[in-house]
Design an enzyme around this catalytic site. Structure first.
Site, PDB file in Angstrom:
ATOM      1  N   SER A   1      -6.652 -26.431 -14.482  1.00  0.00           N
ATOM      2  CA  SER A   1      -6.072 -25.109 -14.728  1.00  0.00           C
ATOM      3  C   SER A   1      -4.604 -25.278 -15.065  1.00  0.00           C
ATOM      4  O   SER A   1      -3.933 -26.172 -14.552  1.00  0.00           O
ATOM      5  CB  SER A   1      -6.191 -24.229 -13.481  1.00  0.00           C
TER       6      SER A   1
ATOM      7  N   TYR B   1      -5.111 -23.033  -4.730  1.00  0.00           N
ATOM      8  CA  TYR B   1      -5.919 -23.316  -5.932  1.00  0.00           C
ATOM      9  C   TYR B   1      -5.134 -24.220  -6.888  1.00  0.00           C
ATOM     10  O   TYR B   1      -5.657 -25.213  -7.407  1.00  0.00           O
ATOM     11  CB  TYR B   1      -6.268 -21.992  -6.605  1.00  0.00           C
TER      12      TYR B   1
HETATM   13  P1  NAD Z   1     -16.622 -18.370 -12.925  1.00  0.00           P
HETATM   14  O1  NAD Z   1     -16.360 -17.943 -11.515  1.00  0.00           O
HETATM   15  O2  NAD Z   1     -17.073 -17.359 -13.909  1.00  0.00           O
HETATM   16  O3  NAD Z   1     -17.646 -19.597 -12.954  1.00  0.00           O
HETATM   17  C1  NAD Z   1     -17.577 -20.655 -12.038  1.00  0.00           C
HETATM   18  C2  NAD Z   1     -18.984 -21.121 -11.766  1.00  0.00           C
HETATM   19  O4  NAD Z   1     -18.932 -22.212 -10.833  1.00  0.00           O
HETATM   20  C3  NAD Z   1     -19.842 -20.036 -11.112  1.00  0.00           C
HETATM   21  O5  NAD Z   1     -21.070 -19.955 -11.786  1.00  0.00           O
HETATM   22  C4  NAD Z   1     -20.030 -20.529  -9.687  1.00  0.00           C
HETATM   23  O6  NAD Z   1     -21.251 -20.145  -9.107  1.00  0.00           O
HETATM   24  C5  NAD Z   1     -19.949 -22.031  -9.878  1.00  0.00           C
HETATM   25  N1  NAD Z   1     -19.608 -22.739  -8.645  1.00  0.00           N
HETATM   26  C6  NAD Z   1     -18.605 -22.447  -7.789  1.00  0.00           C
HETATM   27  N2  NAD Z   1     -18.626 -23.291  -6.752  1.00  0.00           N
HETATM   28  C7  NAD Z   1     -19.668 -24.140  -6.971  1.00  0.00           C
HETATM   29  C8  NAD Z   1     -20.204 -25.216  -6.249  1.00  0.00           C
HETATM   30  N3  NAD Z   1     -19.666 -25.619  -5.075  1.00  0.00           N
HETATM   31  N4  NAD Z   1     -21.265 -25.882  -6.768  1.00  0.00           N
HETATM   32  C9  NAD Z   1     -21.812 -25.501  -7.936  1.00  0.00           C
HETATM   33  N5  NAD Z   1     -21.357 -24.458  -8.659  1.00  0.00           N
HETATM   34  C10 NAD Z   1     -20.296 -23.790  -8.170  1.00  0.00           C
HETATM   35  O7  NAD Z   1     -15.272 -19.065 -13.384  1.00  0.00           O
HETATM   36  P2  NAD Z   1     -14.737 -19.534 -14.821  1.00  0.00           P
HETATM   37  O8  NAD Z   1     -13.588 -18.663 -15.147  1.00  0.00           O
HETATM   38  O9  NAD Z   1     -15.849 -19.712 -15.777  1.00  0.00           O
HETATM   39  O10 NAD Z   1     -14.126 -20.949 -14.391  1.00  0.00           O
HETATM   40  C11 NAD Z   1     -14.705 -22.200 -14.729  1.00  0.00           C
HETATM   41  C12 NAD Z   1     -13.682 -23.271 -14.434  1.00  0.00           C
HETATM   42  O11 NAD Z   1     -12.494 -22.999 -15.192  1.00  0.00           O
HETATM   43  C13 NAD Z   1     -13.241 -23.343 -12.963  1.00  0.00           C
HETATM   44  O12 NAD Z   1     -13.071 -24.683 -12.576  1.00  0.00           O
HETATM   45  C14 NAD Z   1     -11.915 -22.623 -12.971  1.00  0.00           C
HETATM   46  O13 NAD Z   1     -11.075 -23.044 -11.919  1.00  0.00           O
HETATM   47  C15 NAD Z   1     -11.372 -23.006 -14.325  1.00  0.00           C
HETATM   48  N6  NAD Z   1     -10.339 -22.099 -14.845  1.00  0.00           N
HETATM   49  C16 NAD Z   1     -10.642 -20.806 -15.147  1.00  0.00           C
HETATM   50  C17 NAD Z   1      -9.630 -19.995 -15.636  1.00  0.00           C
HETATM   51  C18 NAD Z   1      -9.862 -18.557 -15.990  1.00  0.00           C
HETATM   52  O14 NAD Z   1      -8.869 -17.857 -16.316  1.00  0.00           O
HETATM   53  N7  NAD Z   1     -11.068 -18.042 -15.983  1.00  0.00           N
HETATM   54  C19 NAD Z   1      -8.332 -20.496 -15.790  1.00  0.00           C
HETATM   55  C20 NAD Z   1      -8.084 -21.818 -15.467  1.00  0.00           C
HETATM   56  C21 NAD Z   1      -9.108 -22.613 -14.996  1.00  0.00           C
END
Ligand code: NAD
Length: 249
Positions: A144, A158
């Site tokens: 991130s 985080y």
């Molecule tokens: P999201 O919450 O929509 O999806 C995350 C997925 O991970 C969910 O389906 C959840 O069930 C799954 N998950 C969580 N813990 C888990 C575990 N222990 N085992 C298996 N699955 C698990 O989030 P997103 O926005 O799609 O984020 C995806 C990645 O991108 C994450 O690592 C997040 O930190 C990173 N990220 C997102 C953003 C954003 O703005 N959305 C920004 C920076 C980084």
């Protein structure tokens, strides 16, 4: 040449789902890991199959070592090879100041974001490394922008977990560079997914989007493009790098 296999963790929705769809379009057999959203993961498998691709949905909590081992064994049993791993599963806890963050909350975040990614990377190395008779591969960790940007009052725990993930990317890349495995990461900025509904304050995306130099939140597919470039042979001379996909934030 036999078809390549990719495993994407936490791929039932959001950025992970976008990566799974793009990987299928690029001809990969896609293993969609999910923890709880079985309907979404199986729906994605059907969508990929309807478009002529190959995919399966595999349940596992990446924070649980035994479940991670079973997950990779299931990939072995189904496709017999693993060429790419995307450590996408990640969690965010409700936005709060540092004074209110407990050890239990920190440990839960690190268990998924750091330990989970580490365990999956370990299992991937056991299969991909030429040291173990594998034919190499690529690992991409979804970090991130928070890891290096900082964000007062917003998820200091985080951000620390994602900085640890970046250190894993850089260190592991050097450890396995001579074994046919490249390890890279992406740092998404503000991406339009449901994660903000579970972690952020209402309206967080709308509040922050104007501060992004490109003037908007990003689409999950825009992160997927960067991830799949890092996975591909086009990135054959790139390892130990974390690319910002943050609209200039
Ligand atoms: P999201 O919450 O929509 O999806 C995350 C997925 O991970 C969910 O389906 C959840 O069930 C799954 N998950 C969580 N813990 C888990 C575990 N222990 N085992 C298996 N699955 C698990 O989030 P997103 O926005 O799609 O984020 C995806 C990645 O991108 C994450 O690592 C997040 O930190 C990173 N990220 C997102 C953003 C954003 O703005 N959305 C920004 C920076 C980084």
């Amino acid at each position: 040449m036999s078809q390549k296999t990719i495993l994407v963790t936490g791929a039932g929705r959001g950025i992970g789902a976008a990566i799974a769809l793009l990987a299928a379009q690029r001809g990969y057999r896609v293993c969609i890991n999910y923890r709880a959203d079985a309907d979404a993961a199986h729906g994605l498998v059907e969508r990929i199959a309807a478009a002529g691709g190959t995919a399966c949905a595999l349940q596992a909590d990446v924070a649980d070592e035994a479940q991670v081992e079973a997950l990779f064994a299931a990939v072995d049993a189904r496709y017999g090879r693993l060429d790419a791993l995307v450590n996408n599963a990640g969690i965010l806890a409700r936005q709060t100041r540092v004074e209110d963050i407990s050890a239990a909350r920190i440990n839960a975040i690190f268990a998924t974001n750091v330990t989970g990614s580490f365990l999956c990377a370990r299992e991937a190395v056991r299969r991909m490394s030429t040291r173990h008779g594998g034919s190499g591969g690529a690992i991409v960790n979804v970090s991130s922008r928070a890891a290096v940007l900082g964000s007062p009052n917003e998820y200091v725990d985080y951000a620390a977990s994602k900085a640890a993930l970046d250190a894993l990317t850089i260190g592991l890349a050097k450890e396995v560079a001579g074994e046919g495995i490249r390890v890279n990461g992406v740092r998404p900025g503000l991406i339009l997914t449901d994660m903000h509904a579970s972690g952020g304050e209402p309206g967080r995306v709308a509040r922050l989007a104007p501060s992004v130099p490109l003037g908007r939140g990003g689409e999950p597919a825009e992160v997927a493009n960067a991830v799949m470039w890092l996975v591909s042979d086009e990135a054959s001379y790139t390892t130990g790098t974390v690319i910002d996909v943050s609209g200039g934030r």
